[in-house]
Structures are given as C-alpha cells and as structure tokens.
Enzyme design. Structure first.
Site, mmCIF file in Angstrom:
data_model
loop_
_atom_site.group_PDB
_atom_site.id
_atom_site.type_symbol
_atom_site.label_atom_id
_atom_site.label_comp_id
_atom_site.label_asym_id
_atom_site.label_seq_id
_atom_site.Cartn_x
_atom_site.Cartn_y
_atom_site.Cartn_z
ATOM 1 N N GLY A 1 13.830 26.910 -22.250
ATOM 2 C CA GLY A 1 12.483 26.216 -22.179
ATOM 3 C C GLY A 1 11.594 27.114 -22.755
ATOM 4 C CB CYS A 2 8.860 26.226 -25.419
ATOM 5 S SG CYS A 2 8.076 24.664 -24.656
ATOM 6 C CG ASN A 3 5.921 25.923 -21.062
ATOM 7 O OD1 ASN A 3 5.060 26.123 -21.779
ATOM 8 N ND2 ASN A 3 6.138 24.749 -20.499
ATOM 9 C CB THR B 1 6.370 32.024 -23.229
ATOM 10 O OG1 THR B 1 6.659 30.937 -24.663
ATOM 11 C CG2 THR B 1 4.932 32.588 -23.717
#
Lengths: 347, 347, 347, 347
Positions: free
Chosen positions: A149-151, A154
């Site tokens: 997942g991108c979030n 990160t």
C-alpha cells in the site's frame, strides 16, 4: 533476455502507471492488457498518455487471458486478486498491487478488510529493514509478490530505521499524510470530483480506521518493534499524485540528535531509490513525480522529544507500480534498478 | 452608529481581506488605506477584486495618515506595528494583525522572533477558553487588540476544550497542518512561485522552529495546561487559502469517548463561528472559504489512545481578518457577528 | 559514441528540463552545469528532483566554462545567448533555448524584442513543414540551432499542414492558449506567485503584443503562407506545466471536411512526436506531461467555416528542452528519437 | 417586505450557490429546499458550507412541495423544469436556472437539446443590450424568468456593445473559454474526477456542438446582429469555479480604436455588475470569485483587425445564481443589487 508480461486492471490509475513504467523497461515485453468494463476498447482510448502502446487492445480480465506469460501484474480492486491467481501457473511471477496478499495476520485482514483471506506473499518493499537485513533478500527468486500500500510503505520506510536502531519508540507514533486523489483510484464518487477537491483540503478515514494501519504496524514489527501504536490521518489535497507524509515518533530518552540521524543514514545511505536529504532540507512531492524515488527529510525536535520525518513519494510510482517492478526485477534476477526512473518531473 | 476606519498594509493579502470584510460591514466606514511600495496607486490596481472600494487611493503608512480614525487595523510585517502604534491616540481602537503584540513572554519573543519586544495586547480569539470563561470577556471595551496567528489560533481552539475539561494531556501534542500559500503573504520568494507549488506538497519550519509554537502553548496554558509540548509541522499545499489542521493529543486514561466529545460540544455548542460537526463528519477547507467560520471534526482513536481533531479554517478570514473584525466588534460594543459571513464559498 | 555536454542556465526551469532529459539519454554525458546567482551551489540544492546528477556543482556561466564540450545547450534569458556564443568554437554544436537566434527578420526582432540582433539559426522544430519538405532536413549536420518558443512552435505545428495543403487561410487566424506558469520561468514576479494563480485564470500580452507572434508567422510563411494575420492570446491557468492551444483558421471555401483532416493526417501520420488523434478525440495536457510528444485533435466547424485544432504539449519538454535535444540528435547523426520519452505522466 | 422562497435542486452546485446568496439577501426567506436522491437528508450534510441554513431538511422535488411560495428557483437538469413549472401558480415568480426556457427558436432547441420544447421566458441578463435598451426593462414585473447559460451570457455580454454600436462584425466571432469543472455540475463522470483535471487542461464540445452556441447568437441578434457565426471552444482547467472568456471579433473597417473602446464604455459605464477595466488591464477569475460581478478587459489588435475582449465571471454566481437573483429583484421591484456581493474573494 526478455520476459512476456500481462497487466490486469490496465484501465485504472495503477494499471496505467505499471504500463508507463513497463513500456520503458528494456527487458519486459507487454503482450496483454486486461480490464473489465472497458474490455474491447483500444488501450489508447482509455489511457491516451500511453502513445507507445497504441497498438494494444484491452481484453477481459480472465485466467485464460492472463495465462502463458512470464510475469502477470495485477492492479485489481481489493478482494479480486485471490480469485484470479489461484488459476495461474505457479512458475509465473505474479505481482499483486492490491491488498489481498499483504497482511500476515488473518485477524488484521478480518478487522480492516473482511471477506476471504488469501494469505500473505513476499512483501514488495526491497529497502525495508527486516530483522537486521533488508526485505530485498526475501524477494530473490520468489514467484508471488504483494506490492505495498502506498501510504503503508511510505510510513514504514520513514520510521523503520529508527525502530531498528533502537532510537525511537514504536508506541505513540503519529503520522499525517497529504495525499493526491489518484490514490483512491478511478472511482466515480462525489468526494473525488474535481470541483470538490480543487482549492480545498479534507481528511478521511480519521481516528484509526484506515486500512493501511495494520500494514504499517506489520512493517515496523518486521523492523523490530514490539508494541506499535499509530495515529494515522490522510488528508486529501489538490494534486493529482503524490504523498507527503509527516511522521513523528518519540525519541528514546538519552539519544543524541546525531545518533538519530545516523540511524537513517546507515539504513539508506547506499540505496538508490530511498534517499535521506541533508540536514535542514525537506522534500517536495514534485521532486519525485513519476519517479521510483522516495525522499526523506529528518529533524529532531528536542523540545517535543520527537523525531519528525517528512517523506515525499509518488503514490502511483514508487508507492505502487515502481515498487512492483523493482520487486519483479529482483525476483527475476534482473538488475534491481532496471527501467526505473530516479529523477522526478519538476516543476 | 458608524466608525471611521484606516487599514495599514492594504496592499497585502491580510490587508485585502480586512478590506473585503470591512466593505460589507454596516458600521465601519473605510476612510484611509495605506501601503508602502504601492503608495500613490489606486487601490483597485493592487486589489482588483475590491470593486466597491475603487474610489480609494493608497497613501503612505505613516502615523499622520493613520491618526484621526476611530479604528486602525494594521496588517504590517512583523516588527513594524510597534513603531506605528506608539504614535496613535490611546483612545483609538488599534487591531494589529502582525505578531508584535501577541506573546506575553518576552523570552518567547526573543527565542522565536527577536528584535524589540513591544508587550502583549488583548488576544483576539473570542471563543478561546480562558480560566473557565471565554476570551471575549477580555475584549470588551479594550483599545488594543492583537489578532492571532492563523495557525496558532486554529490549533489552540482545536485542543483547548479538551485541556480545559481535563480529558486530554497537553504533553506530546502533535499537529500537522495543510496550509495554502497566502498565509505566507505576498512575498517574492522562489518557493512561493506558482510553478513550485502547483501539483506538489512540501513542508517548512520542521522540527520545532515555527513561530506560532509559543503562541499555541500560550493559548493552551490559558485554557489550563501546565506542561505543554507540541510537535508542529505545516505543509504547503496547492490551494490559495485555507488551513486543514490535524491535531492529536493523548486522552487522559480512563476517559470515555463520550466524555471527550462532550468537552468540545460544551465549549462550542453555542458558538456561531466555531462549530463541532456531528460524529463521523469532518470538514473541508472549501466549506469555510471566505467565511469567519471554523469547523471541527473529532474522532477518538482508542487503539492509539489519542483524540484527533480536524479543523478547517480560512487563514485570511477567521484566521486573521475575520478574527480582527470580530474582536473589534466586541471592543466597540457592536453585536459580535456583525458583518461577518458564516457560509463558505463552495465548491 | 558519447558526446560531452554543458548546460548553461541550469538553475532555471528550461535548464532543469534539459538536464532531466539529458540524464536519460544514452549518448550524452553531462559534464558542466552553469548558472549565475546560484553558481557554487550543488545542483541538487537548486534542482532537487535531479537525483542522478547529485554529483554536479553549478559553476558560473562563462565562455571558459562552456568551451571544450561537444555540445552546449543554452537556457539563458533573452539577449544573453549572443554574447556567449560568439566565443564558442564553431565546431561545437550550440543549441539555444532562448529567442536570440529564432527570427529571420531583424525588423521583427526590433519590434518585439529590441536590443542587438544576432541573426537566425536553424530552427529546431523537425516536424515543421517547410517548402514541401520538413524542417529536419535543415538540421542535419548543423552546428547552431535555435530551439523554438513553446507557444510559437505549438501554433505553427497546429496550422502548418492546412496552410501547406491549401485548405485553410493564413489570414484571420485566432489562437488562444491555456498555459502553465513554468513557461514564464523562475522569475520573482507578483503575478507568478502561487496565491495569485491557484484557483484562477488570467490572460496577458493581449491584443497582438506577445513576442511569439512573429515567430508563428515566420513558421507559417515557411509552410507556404503569403499573408498571415493572427490574433494570439495566452491565458495563464493553474497547472505547473503544459499548453493547450486552441487554434482556428478559416477553411478555404469548397474544401470538404475530409480534405481538411487529410492534410493533417498526411503531414503527421508518420511522425513519432507529433500525432493527430482520431476524429472526435481531443488531448489533455496531462497526456504529454514530461514527454516529447505533441497531441492534436481536429474538428471542422461547418457553421463557422473554421477548422479548430486543439493541441496539447508540455512547454518545457517538447515545447523547449525536448525540441532542443531532438534537434541535437539530428544534427549529430544520432537516431532522432533517442532518449526522448513519448509517453506522458498521467494522471 | 419579505418573500418566501423555495429552491429546487438544492443539492447541486447551482442550487447551493442560490442558497448561499439567498441566505445573505435581506428580503428573501428560504422556506423549502428540494432535491431528488438526497431528499430526506439535512441540507448541511449535502452542502456543509451553508452553516446558516443548518436547520433545513431536503424534501422531494414535487409541485406540492414547491407551491405556496412567493418565489421558486429551479436548478434542475435540462428538460426537468418544464414538467414542474406547468403546475405552479402563475402569480408565483419562477426563475429557471436550467436551459428549458432560454431559446426562442424551437429549431435551435431541437438541434442542440432535443425533447419537448417549452417555450422561452424573459431572459435573465439585465445588462444585455436589446434593441437600443437593456434587458432589465423586460424583467420588471414578470413572473417567469430564464436564467442564462453561464458561458452564453458571458460571451453575449462581452460582444453585444460592439455589435449594437456597429463597430464589430457578428460574422466570424471566435470565443475560447477557460472554465472550471463546477459548470458541469455534480455529475459522476470519469472526466470530471479530480485526478483527471488537476494539473491538466482539455477541451470539450469542440467544433460547433456546444449547447450555448444558439443562446449566444440569440443574445447577439437581440443586440442588433443580423448574421452571426461563432467558433466556440470551452477548455476545462483546474479551478473549481470561474470562466475566463477570450472573445474576438473583426472590427468594422475604418473604426478607430477609441471608437471601439467607447462602445463598451458607453454600454457598461453605469453598471454595477458588469465593468470595463481601464485600457491595459485584464481581469483574473479570482477577482470575481463568489461575486455577482463580470469584469472585462479590452484590447484592439490592429494588426489582426480584431477586438479582443477578455471577461472574467464566476460561473455559479453572476453566471447562474447571481443572475437569477438579480433578475428576481427586478421582477419583484426590489432594488436590483440587493443582497448581491460585488467584491470577489481573492486571492
């Protein structure tokens, strides 16, 4: 050597970004692009920016259409990948950009997603610290990869160095992310209309409900955390792509500011795609637009007793499609950075 | 009854917003508008949106030009107000939108601003809880008012109810704000150019250096906090106006979610310009664009042990010029909400 | 074979884009980057998105620093190139991204720019129709190239096919362009501040004063026009990059709609970087973001008697830096499309 | 005196703007707000910016719910108003913000809209020149008003003065408009998603197909044109509201530049809501955001033989809801400017 590739979910934003990056990769040959409601249309009608792929036509997302390729990238809605992958050859490299194969805990899956649980695959974040090593070690030669997942990736990458080095606490992390609407996909929802988002900021999934929370905790536990708690709030802002994550954690009492910075420098000093900026510099999301690069700026706030890590990433590139391709490179024995841009498109 | 008004710093963003709101106020008569580099120009050349004030011409900001009015609003660079106000009549109502008269601690002033310290005036945030009452009580009849910093008043109002009610801790507050560039003023800096900000997000003043931090702490101490620590990070996003502040604080152990929400409901249930949204709703900055309204959404994150307050405000309106006029209304005995819009311009 | 390269004006937007594209070009080796006010700084401090060039340091723009390279790209303010190039070896390939060497008419130069006239170089728009051929023929082997103005080449390429085929009139052309602020450079002007441009549109250089007008006329005369008149209006809109040009011209009476479309299809059917979309499709600037691609949509408005050509281009890429590198490829005998992206970064 | 008001279509963008303006109008009392899919919800859930109307609940749009008010404003999809208004009392003032009652030519209706033709009502553009007078003369006392199309009234007002004065030709007009997506309504279409529009510009209805074309021609014929032809292209740009229209027309040979400007000055010199800027100044859409003001800048391009009129308007305010309320004021004998803001919200 060239690998034949199929991309499922090619009409969406993640699918489009996979294709944009794959089209510039010297060792991947895009043979098949599949979709659902747009099947039958020329790819260029749905993704008009992909000029070099104008010869392709979208077909229906079926196991039949996807089989027979060396690599299959899936960019399907959550809950759809599991059905498809069960019918693909086990020697095919399958990289899933959905959430279906990310979580190692079935309880987490049940609490945040629900529906059938498909089990976890190798997690596609090569630079993540795992038990004194990096996750890339666990990607070599695998045939099933869960892109992150991108979030989640990160925040996990933003804080893992401090956790692993024992300089920050995993309890009481607070992370607030400015995110662009492409992260929500090409979904017809009123709150994603341009008139709603232009000139405005608003938050969603406030108060501990966002689905990426268990994935962050899982990543930090892999880095050595034993007791993770995180307050996580995404804020939708008017930029098509990008995440600017501000993540703070309490510094372990007695740790010097230099020791804090050293943890991140040691973790990422040799990485190409995850870079720590010099002290006093902080990144803009424009600096990583379209690139497979994550940039971090770090400050020690001694009055607050917290480290603040500001991280910029392109949610579709390094956040999703870039991570997928970078992981596929490792799995296939291709040089890890092949085909992946490191420079952003700014201004 | 009508009051004659002068506005100093009329060519900037805060000055322009003061004029926009004053022009619609039935009891203020704008007589004089002053500036520095644009003195001598028609106001409409510099502020072309102020059509109803097209008859005004900018004059130089001097004590002579400002004297002789019932009310003087100052929208000058930090450090400039003190020089001017010393020469204004003590019976004139002076409202300073700069920082010069906000901080009660000379040490805070020295640490975060520096230069001459001019002393604190009555703080222009009427709804702020102060020692069991509200700040508006301290504004009636005064002749010197310090309008707040937009970020500072936003965070202080976001958390003061929980502090005053004893349901949250003042230690280890974390606040991250998505802010538009108009808050930085009409300054010719590369990082404020449109090409730098469009399509991008970036943070500044990271790690405890932002000048609004002592002002927030002062506000929360006024509400009853004894030991404040705050990690504060502003993030510049591509919208001309607006602040979306995500503020989190630890909940005092044993406090129920209902008790947390009740603290805010009790504090603001009767307010016109500071409103708590129903549970599950969170504001957009567009909802308060151009309005003197602050909207809050609140969630209790039990897993993280934190309350999350998301607050939307227009930095130029309720954040600066609206607060100034609302406070002036109180000081002059005008009905507090006179001339101030409560509805935002959306979408 | 590899060519050594210097870029002058490397701290600006055009200079940054040259470097971004050159960094991905397999046959160019960036040795020297020069600037003026930022000379002495690391390139990465000024252009933080250029991670792969973080080893470079900006030096002063002088003939000494620029000499000794195979290729020199200039991205200097108008009027500065002429001074520099007079001192460079005549065998060095010099590509000027400024206006100094674009206009063949000294009278036009005097009327629209003024100051010393330096004479015209080979015009760097390979796809432009010139006397029954294409401009690329005039670029092979040359050592001095004038890269085009972004607006000028966009309009000229939009209408040249109809002029050359005799299906539209060159008199009474009307062209209105939506443009992003990066086209104005990294200049500290109030009207380029983010707060001025976000959420707003405004025009400039209205009524025949824009400097690209004579360059457009020159391009259309090259395509066969004898009597050009053009109403040209740029409109600044809130996107960092991009031009969407709407150009209309009267159709020669008696011409069929099919004949009109055929003119463009014949002109660009074999081009990689200038493409005509199918009837009924029109481009978005996002489709060409970061790419060396120009996309056109064409409609015949029979009621108005006009053709409407809508063209999308990235002002910094195909509009400036991409055109410069594409032309340099031709001049040096490198395959024309080498190193130039054809796919845009969307959404 | 106070008039009771109902607003149909209150959940959309035009409906929301009607309510925002009506809420600040001293002589209108909003009693009823109706919608379709959101009927039953609190208005504040659907239009959270309308804080002062938080006591209202949406009901279904039916003749029963709308009857019994002094004034009914309709903001319904095209083709829906006719059904409703047939059942409203003929003494009720009905103002339709849809297209159903704008066109006087049934043939135009059939060609551009289709479906049942309901006949034309008094056209709600008070400042439009009509046969040597202004349209406001035809609005006094009427009980049926058709509010204009936002693009149509903008272009008609931009050019009518030159037509009426005989200084420009109505043949071969070219108009290109930069428009924000709120003009397309709160419709769930992929091309209106934020990720599609942020950072990008694109055109639609190219080549003579836009539905506002016959309405523009009708307006210009009213001003005295006999033979109108117009090339009209809207360009969608990333701002939530606003139209910046660039309209050009050929100047009648022999007309001086002063005579051209005088035509507009004479037409609008005494108007409050339609203003001509001084020579050399051109408007920004931000200058009229939220206001009932239209600002025009005018240039004479002698080389091209054309006048260029650049007009800024807020599509939802002066373009739709403001025009509706201004016209209602006239119809009811209220002072025309009552309740309508003249100053925009900038920056």
């Amino acid at each position: 050597m060239s690998f034949s590739v199929a991309v499922a979910g090619a009409s969406g934003y993640a699918g489009g970004e996979l294709l944009r990056l794959l089209a510039a990769h010297p060792q991947f040959d895009i043979r098949t692009v599949t979709a659902h409601s747009t099947a039958g249309q020329p790819l260029a009608s749905v993704q008009p920016h992909l000029r070099s792929l104008a010869h392709l036509t979208l077909t229906e997302t079926t196991p039949e259409n996807l089989s027979g390729h060396d690599v299959v990238f899936l960019a399907l809605p959550h809950g759809k990948s599991g059905e498809v992958t069960a019918q693909l050859d086990e020697n095919t490299l399958v990289v899933d950009c959905g959430a279906d194969h990310r979580l190692t805990s079935e309880a987490d899956w049940a609490a945040f997603y629900g529906g059938d649980y498909f089990g976890a695959w190798a997690y596609g974040v090569p630079e993540l610290l795992v038990a004194g090593s990096k996750q890339r070690k666990h990607l070599a030669g695998v045939r099933r990869i869960a892109a992150p997942g991108c979030n989640a990736s990160t925040v996990a990458l933003s804080l893992a160095p401090g956790i692993a080095a024992g300089v920050i606490e995993a309890a009481d992390i607070v992370s607030v992310l400015a995110v662009g609407p492409s992260g929500a996909g090409k979904a017809l929802k009123t709150n994603l209309l341009a008139a709603e988002i232009l000139g405005s900021a608003n938050s969603y999934a406030v108060g501990g409900t966002h689905r990426h929370i268990p994935e962050i905790a899982q990543g930090l536990r892999g880095a050595g955390a034993t007791d993770v708690s995180i307050s996580f709030t995404p804020v939708l802002v008017p930029m098509s792509r990008g995440i600017l994550a501000t993540s703070t954690a309490r510094i372990v009492p007695g740790t010097s500011a230099d020791a804090v910075r050293a943890a991140w420098q040691n973790a990422y000093g040799d990485e190409t795609f995850v870079q720590l900026l010099p002290a006093g510099e902080f990144p803009r999301t424009a600096d990583v637009l379209g690139a497979n690069t994550m940039l971090m700026g770090l400050a020690v706030d001694e009055a607050a007793g917290r480290v603040v890590v500001v991280t910029a990433v392109d949610n579709l590139a390094k956040g999703t499609a870039g991570a997928a391709i970078q992981s596929a490179n490792i799995a296939l024995g291709i040089e890890e950075s092949t085909g992946l841009p490191v420079n952003g498109v700014a201004p």
